[in-house]
Write an enzyme that holds these catalytic residues in place. Structure first.
Site, short mmCIF file in Angstrom:
data_model
loop_
_atom_site.label_atom_id
_atom_site.label_comp_id
_atom_site.label_asym_id
_atom_site.label_seq_id
_atom_site.Cartn_x
_atom_site.Cartn_y
_atom_site.Cartn_z
CB VAL A 178 -13.67 68.04 100.37
CG1 VAL A 178 -14.75 68.26 99.52
CG2 VAL A 178 -14.03 67.33 101.70
N GLY A 179 -12.24 66.76 97.56
CA GLY A 179 -11.62 67.26 96.15
C GLY A 179 -12.56 67.81 95.60
CG ASP A 180 -12.89 67.27 91.22
OD1 ASP A 180 -12.02 66.48 91.90
OD2 ASP A 180 -13.35 67.09 90.10
CB THR A 200 -12.56 61.82 86.61
OG1 THR A 200 -11.77 60.89 87.35
CG2 THR A 200 -12.36 61.67 85.02
N GLY A 201 -9.98 62.90 88.07
CA GLY A 201 -8.54 63.23 88.41
C GLY A 201 -8.29 63.86 89.52
CB VAL A 202 -4.95 65.31 90.87
CG1 VAL A 202 -4.57 66.34 92.08
CG2 VAL A 202 -4.38 64.12 90.58
C1 SD4 Z 1 -11.03 63.71 93.80
N1 SD4 Z 1 -11.49 63.96 91.49
O1 SD4 Z 1 -11.45 63.68 95.08
C2 SD4 Z 1 -11.60 63.21 92.58
C3 SD4 Z 1 -10.87 61.93 92.31
C4 SD4 Z 1 -11.07 61.30 90.91
O2 SD4 Z 1 -10.57 60.29 89.27
O3 SD4 Z 1 -11.82 61.60 90.17
N2 SD4 Z 1 -10.29 60.68 90.60
O4 SD4 Z 1 -9.89 64.59 93.55
#
Ligand code: SD4
Length: 290
Positions: A178-180, A200-202
């Protein structure tokens, strides 16, 4: 009466901004507009990173994460690791409407969805399966960081703030990761008294700086949305230096209670975002920091 404002991540943020603006111009609350904006992207089967047609994890399963927050009341809801349910932003809202809780995960989030009338759905499409096959990493290859979450921040005609964030997360993620995006304070935070922010992002790097909450608190302390997003990105960059790792792709958006917006990202993110004021929508390129 303030002009409604929407800010949403990536070029498909335009789809979100259009759907959200319609509701705002009809006098609806920001939280409902943000969820409708997120849902318009969840329904778009060509977006490979959100809802229907999202990219699968390592074993090809599409697993969705989402959260929503109402700046008037700090009501917030979240779901993580949900399979076979398309409208997870609406589901996240249902969590705070129908339970005393903020977050539901996995199979029990899916059962809650079914109990609340959300249909079971196949989230893979022929196109998403073909893309998954074509780009899948070999077992010993590092993670392929394909991503693109939609985060929508909105201000309604009464000046209230609302937000929604929805994603299939990092492509080829380890099952269960699970991400942010569904974590309140990381992928999204909204407070009428200070502002709204999202990312958005990592996700691992966004969690490490508790990104959205950090930005909102910077605005509370007097920074503009632009300055606040840049401060968060500087922290992401500093963390990478301190840890001796490369700077990951991380992008932030912010909206203050006066309707001012800001955005910043790490170098190479190529981050664009949509801004709608009233019925006018434009796509802007974010400032990159290194
Ligand atoms: C994540 N932040 O699951 C999300 C992926 C994402 O642009 O935003 N990508 O880490």
């Amino acid at each position: 009466m303030p002009e409604p404002v929407v800010i949403a991540t990536w070029p498909f943020g335009k789809i979100a901004a259009e759907a959200a603006s319609k509701l705002l111009l009809a006098g609806k609350p920001a939280i409902d507009a943000a969820v409708a904006g997120a849902q318009a992207v969840e329904d778009d089967g060509t977006t490979r990173s959100v809802g229907f047609g999202g990219i699968g994890n390592r074993i090809g399963t599409v697993s969705l994460d989402s959260c929503v927050m109402d700046g008037r009341t700090l009501d917030c809801g979240s779901v993580a690791g949900v399979e076979n349910i398309r409208h997870v932003a609406a589901l996240a809202k249902r969590v705070y409407e129908k339970t005393p809780h903020v977050m539901l995960v996995g199979e029990w989030a899916r059962i809650f969805a079914i109990q609340n009338g959300f249909p079971l759905d196949t989230l893979n499409t022929p196109g998403s399966v073909a893309d998954w096959e074509k780009n899948r990493p070999k077992p010993d290859e590092p993670h392929v960081l394909g991503h693109d979450t939609v985060t929508v921040l909105a201000q309604d005609m009464k000046g209230h703030l609302g937000g929604a964030c929805t994603t299939s997360g990092l492509a080829y993620k380890v099952p269960g990761r699970v991400g942010d995006s569904p974590i309140i304070g990381c992928g999204l935070y909204v407070d009428d008294t200070a502002g709204a922010a999202g990312g958005t992002g990592v996700g691992e790097e966004i969690i490490r700086v508790v990104g959205a909450m950090f930005i909102v608190e910077q605005m509370r302390a007097g920074k503009t949305p632009q300055e606040a997003t840049e401060a968060a990105i500087q922290r992401v960059i500093a963390n990478a230096g301190r840890r001796g790792v490369h700077v990951a792709s991380v992008c932030f958006l912010a909206l203050d209670p006066k309707g001012n917006v800001g955005a910043a990202c790490t170098k190479g993110s190529n981050f664009t975002y949509a801004v709608a004021r009233g019925a006018k929508i434009e796509l802007l390129k974010s400032k990159e920091l290194s």
